[in-house]
Enzyme design. Sequence first.
Site, PDB file in Angstrom:
ATOM      1  N   GLN A 249       0.924  -1.203   0.020  1.00 20.51           N
ATOM      2  CA  GLN A 249       0.174   0.130  -0.041  1.00 20.51           C
ATOM      3  C   GLN A 249       0.842   1.228  -0.027  1.00 20.51           C
ATOM      4  O   GLN A 249       0.197   2.507   0.005  1.00 20.51           O
ATOM      5  CB  GLN A 249      -0.897   0.081   1.223  1.00 20.51           C
ATOM      6  CG  GLN A 249      -2.027  -1.005   1.460  1.00 20.51           C
ATOM      7  CD  GLN A 249      -2.785  -1.146   2.495  1.00 20.51           C
ATOM      8  OE1 GLN A 249      -2.618  -2.131   3.335  1.00 20.51           O
ATOM      9  NE2 GLN A 249      -3.445  -0.009   2.904  1.00 20.51           N
TER      10      GLN A 249
ATOM     11  N   PHE B  24      -5.943  -3.968   3.780  1.00 21.83           N
ATOM     12  CA  PHE B  24      -6.581  -3.473   4.910  1.00 21.83           C
ATOM     13  C   PHE B  24      -5.645  -2.748   5.964  1.00 21.83           C
ATOM     14  O   PHE B  24      -5.711  -2.849   7.124  1.00 21.83           O
ATOM     15  CB  PHE B  24      -7.085  -4.814   5.412  1.00 21.83           C
ATOM     16  CG  PHE B  24      -7.924  -5.388   4.553  1.00 21.83           C
ATOM     17  CD1 PHE B  24      -9.117  -5.011   3.772  1.00 21.83           C
ATOM     18  CD2 PHE B  24      -7.654  -6.787   4.052  1.00 21.83           C
ATOM     19  CE1 PHE B  24     -10.035  -5.551   3.111  1.00 21.83           C
ATOM     20  CE2 PHE B  24      -8.347  -7.700   3.415  1.00 21.83           C
ATOM     21  CZ  PHE B  24      -9.464  -7.053   2.867  1.00 21.83           C
TER      22      PHE B  24
ATOM     23  N   GLU C 235       0.976  -1.751   4.583  1.00 20.47           N
ATOM     24  CA  GLU C 235       1.566  -0.353   4.477  1.00 20.47           C
ATOM     25  C   GLU C 235       2.881  -0.516   5.243  1.00 20.47           C
ATOM     26  O   GLU C 235       3.659   0.169   4.355  1.00 20.47           O
ATOM     27  CB  GLU C 235       0.742   0.378   5.629  1.00 20.47           C
ATOM     28  CG  GLU C 235       1.111   1.889   5.757  1.00 20.47           C
ATOM     29  CD  GLU C 235       0.220   2.681   6.539  1.00 20.47           C
ATOM     30  OE1 GLU C 235       0.577   4.178   6.907  1.00 20.47           O
ATOM     31  OE2 GLU C 235      -1.070   2.390   6.775  1.00 20.47           O
TER      32      GLU C 235
ATOM     33  N   ARG D 126      -4.485   7.269  17.387  1.00 15.07           N
ATOM     34  CA  ARG D 126      -5.876   7.404  16.860  1.00 15.07           C
ATOM     35  C   ARG D 126      -7.018   6.752  17.851  1.00 15.07           C
ATOM     36  O   ARG D 126      -7.761   7.056  17.812  1.00 15.07           O
ATOM     37  CB  ARG D 126      -5.673   6.716  15.416  1.00 15.07           C
ATOM     38  CG  ARG D 126      -7.047   7.102  14.622  1.00 15.07           C
ATOM     39  CD  ARG D 126      -6.895   6.644  13.187  1.00 15.07           C
ATOM     40  NE  ARG D 126      -6.540   7.583  12.410  1.00 15.07           N
ATOM     41  CZ  ARG D 126      -7.319   8.463  11.651  1.00 15.07           C
ATOM     42  NH1 ARG D 126      -8.721   8.275  11.990  1.00 15.07           N
ATOM     43  NH2 ARG D 126      -7.062   9.214  10.794  1.00 15.07           N
TER      44      ARG D 126
ATOM     45  N   ARG E 154      -7.588  -1.744   9.133  1.00 18.81           N
ATOM     46  CA  ARG E 154      -8.482  -0.748   8.597  1.00 18.81           C
ATOM     47  C   ARG E 154      -9.142  -0.078  10.027  1.00 18.81           C
ATOM     48  O   ARG E 154      -9.642  -0.900  10.889  1.00 18.81           O
ATOM     49  CB  ARG E 154      -9.609  -1.627   8.076  1.00 18.81           C
ATOM     50  CG  ARG E 154     -10.737  -0.880   7.236  1.00 18.81           C
ATOM     51  CD  ARG E 154     -11.468  -2.039   6.637  1.00 18.81           C
ATOM     52  NE  ARG E 154     -12.661  -1.326   5.590  1.00 18.81           N
ATOM     53  CZ  ARG E 154     -13.198  -1.938   4.679  1.00 18.81           C
ATOM     54  NH1 ARG E 154     -13.037  -3.326   4.586  1.00 18.81           N
ATOM     55  NH2 ARG E 154     -13.979  -1.140   3.823  1.00 18.81           N
TER      56      ARG E 154
ATOM     57  N   PHE F  12      -7.296   1.880  11.878  1.00 18.63           N
ATOM     58  CA  PHE F  12      -5.732   2.145  12.656  1.00 18.63           C
ATOM     59  C   PHE F  12      -6.130   2.573  13.856  1.00 18.63           C
ATOM     60  O   PHE F  12      -5.913   3.715  14.503  1.00 18.63           O
ATOM     61  CB  PHE F  12      -5.499   3.487  11.703  1.00 18.63           C
ATOM     62  CG  PHE F  12      -3.950   3.839  11.534  1.00 18.63           C
ATOM     63  CD1 PHE F  12      -3.195   2.794  10.842  1.00 18.63           C
ATOM     64  CD2 PHE F  12      -3.412   4.706  12.305  1.00 18.63           C
ATOM     65  CE1 PHE F  12      -1.695   3.148  10.857  1.00 18.63           C
ATOM     66  CE2 PHE F  12      -2.270   4.940  12.343  1.00 18.63           C
ATOM     67  CZ  PHE F  12      -1.162   4.297  11.733  1.00 18.63           C
TER      68      PHE F  12
ATOM     69  N   THR G 111      -3.014  11.328  10.733  1.00 19.86           N
ATOM     70  CA  THR G 111      -2.802  12.229  11.788  1.00 19.86           C
ATOM     71  C   THR G 111      -1.254  12.482  11.542  1.00 19.86           C
ATOM     72  O   THR G 111      -0.877  13.443  12.368  1.00 19.86           O
ATOM     73  CB  THR G 111      -2.903  11.263  13.062  1.00 19.86           C
ATOM     74  OG1 THR G 111      -2.383  10.185  13.107  1.00 19.86           O
ATOM     75  CG2 THR G 111      -4.235  11.094  13.593  1.00 19.86           C
TER      76      THR G 111
ATOM     77  N   ALA H 295      -5.805   5.632   5.783  1.00 15.04           N
ATOM     78  CA  ALA H 295      -6.500   6.352   6.373  1.00 15.04           C
ATOM     79  C   ALA H 295      -7.781   7.053   5.628  1.00 15.04           C
ATOM     80  O   ALA H 295      -8.000   8.146   5.636  1.00 15.04           O
ATOM     81  CB  ALA H 295      -5.663   7.666   6.624  1.00 15.04           C
TER      82      ALA H 295
ATOM     83  N   GLU I 278     -12.458   3.147   5.645  1.00 12.71           N
ATOM     84  CA  GLU I 278     -12.543   2.730   6.903  1.00 12.71           C
ATOM     85  C   GLU I 278     -13.855   2.883   8.035  1.00 12.71           C
ATOM     86  O   GLU I 278     -14.218   2.082   8.584  1.00 12.71           O
ATOM     87  CB  GLU I 278     -11.361   3.634   7.748  1.00 12.71           C
ATOM     88  CG  GLU I 278     -10.073   2.915   7.249  1.00 12.71           C
ATOM     89  CD  GLU I 278      -8.870   3.976   7.904  1.00 12.71           C
ATOM     90  OE1 GLU I 278      -8.056   3.329   8.551  1.00 12.71           O
ATOM     91  OE2 GLU I 278      -9.012   5.126   7.761  1.00 12.71           O
TER      92      GLU I 278
END
Length: 788
Positions: A212, A243, A247, A325, A357, A359, A462, A531, A733
């Site tokens: 990702q 998902f 990342e 988060r 998903r 986060f 964020t 995100a 998300e």
Amino acid sequence: MNHTPDLKAAAIKGGVATDQRHDSAHKHVSGTAVYIDDMPEPAGTLHGCLGLADIAHGTITAMDLSAVRVAPGVVAVLTGADVPGENDISPTGRHDEPILTDTLVQFHGQPIFAVIAETREAARRACRLAKVEYDALPFVTDIGALDPLNDKLVTPPLTLKRGDAADAIAAAPRRVSGRMRIGGQDHFYLEGHIALAIPGEDQDVTVYSSTQHPSEVQHMVSHALGVPSHAVTVEIRRMGGGFGGKETQSNQFAAIAAIAAKKLNRAVKIRPDRDDDMTATGKRHDFLVDYEVGFDDEGNILGVDLVYAARCGFSSDLSGPVTDRALFHCDNAYFWPAVKAVSAPLYTNTVSNTAFRGFGGPQGMIGAERVIDEVAFAVGKDPLEIRKLNFYGPNGDKNGDRNVTPYHQTVEDNIVHRIVAELEESADYARRRRQIAAFNANSRFIKRGLALTPVKFGISFTATHYNQAGALVHVYTDGSVHLNHGGTEMGQGLYVKVAQVVAEEFQIDIDQVKITATTTGKVPNTSATAASSGSDLNGMAAQNAARQIKDRLVDFAADKFQVAADQIVFLPNRVRIGNQEIAFADLVKMAYFARIQLSAAGFYKTPKIHWDRDKGEGHPFYYFAYGASCSEVSVDTLTGEYVVERTDILHETGRSLNRAIDLGQIEGGFIQGMGWLTTEELWWDDKGRLRTHAPSTYKIPLASDRPKIFNVTLADWPEAFEPTIHRSKAVGEPPFMLGMSVFHALSDAVASVADHRICPRLDAPATPERVLMAMERLKGEVAGVSKR
């Protein structure tokens, strides 16, 4: 399945706000979609397999790989000493995650060497021949055994404060405290992790990675090889699921494949089997939430004190922003008049957990919903009544005093009141609540439960610097368009949405827009597709590029035809210039012969956002997305088994770019969220080994687990409060958290065995075993009260 009505046909085939199928849908179902493992392998391609540690914590005292090296088909064996650059793939730069560890083992399944062989089977067989000796050290896998405020953390904690929570709770007429355990979740992609590295001239290497975040893979590979980023090109056309797990977790496989490819000057592919993939890669964070809440006799919440402790694993990975988060969503849709929330990203001897998903947002929200449940049971009211009582102020009134979050951002776009009211009516909540009460009174073994839960989810990274995107658009002389951007396609429909944006700008049919693979060689320094911001960021960047070209075409046409710029209008597949119309392709060809640039690089950065982590204050989110779901379940009190009878969802996406895609995201997100909270359970044994590492031991929802009645509706009245791409809203998300309604419906059914007098305090995942034990516990508590 009930869906909202089709939109009116657009003037062009495939502009924004039209129902377009996923660009690869026909390829997915026919098996012709090309994933990395489907690509023809270059001649001489080698295959890698990771050698994994078989203790949870300890030092390697001896590692005999001689039998591995001489095994049939083996070409090379790599250890940490073979990394030519930096032996680290920590995404946050904390230098705590080695590519291959050769000294300290920190979790069972940590990669310690890699075998490169002529075939994948030869590499796998050779891995088993390694002889490794360890000096074992004490280990911890369960955060329940740790002190959130004093034990080892993998990254600094965060504190959010507004008002004096301790004083508010102490002064409140009523108080409740407790603890909730929230389980983790495996990403369980259809396509697991995979990387194919092809060496080039000089320092160059091309890596096809199921990721990702191509730019991060590029940087990690360059650091591992000790070469500049320009020597590494990373490409990905599609993933079979991401998902969030792709990342950062792709970094290790890409780095090892690239190191081997450059060392051996042959293409190298690494595709771990499902067991190794699940054992060696990170998952959703488990959480323990300690809470204390003060409230009045009506159920108005006056103060909340929360500690969110997370099982982070052995390294930082993304645990810092994930646990941050979680705190950003510890309010969900509710106003806490006084609040203190603290994160505890705890070190454990488990695989380092990562993005998934939501986060951390889902864990934050489910903690908030437990607070609501506790208050509802304490005052003897329907939890929905307590939810509505404690919502943020209606419409985000700037002059109100009920619209400031724990991180001091004012909620200006609040529509949760209307969303919940409309769903409450369309789902016939009040009547069904009465019917269920009557059913339960007359049913000895089967109990039903009903719950309606809201979602308010902040949209933006964020980490402020991630809120940027680039795109590249070429218009060719026949009027066809080539589109490339930094977003990645993992099945969520991002590519087709961005293509729709470009088609809309030029007013051409979408089949004239060529969707191309994401590559660091075309659009550099991209952010992760995460995100929920893929369409927001990349759509805006592509629009910016297209508008640059349009502006040049307008200027050219105005000069050539001697008309004012405002007399030039792009119409479906043609352009009106004054009182004449010409085909779009003809105008483009004219512009080419006049030496007009027909290519542009677009860029976008999200405005208004800022965040001061040290102060715990800022405006981290550009806007909020809202939704609500209402679910009904039936539970067998003898076994704990259950069925989801019906789910109604109302979710808003602003002015949807593509309702067909958005509906699919909402349905899939709900089912995945339901799975997290019900059947998907991660379990480590007393030796620190993950035992749920295959489809045989890890249960994701099946098609048969979906609600028997499943009504999904898009709220068609709101548009995005901020000027997002065509006033649409993110939908990746937020729908995941709609699955909370199933969890709370189960809690409602469990509570019925004690006549709803005791909060069930059901932990997640609410497996049948856990549901059964909760019911038996409540029956015991009721019996104990009766005896007294």
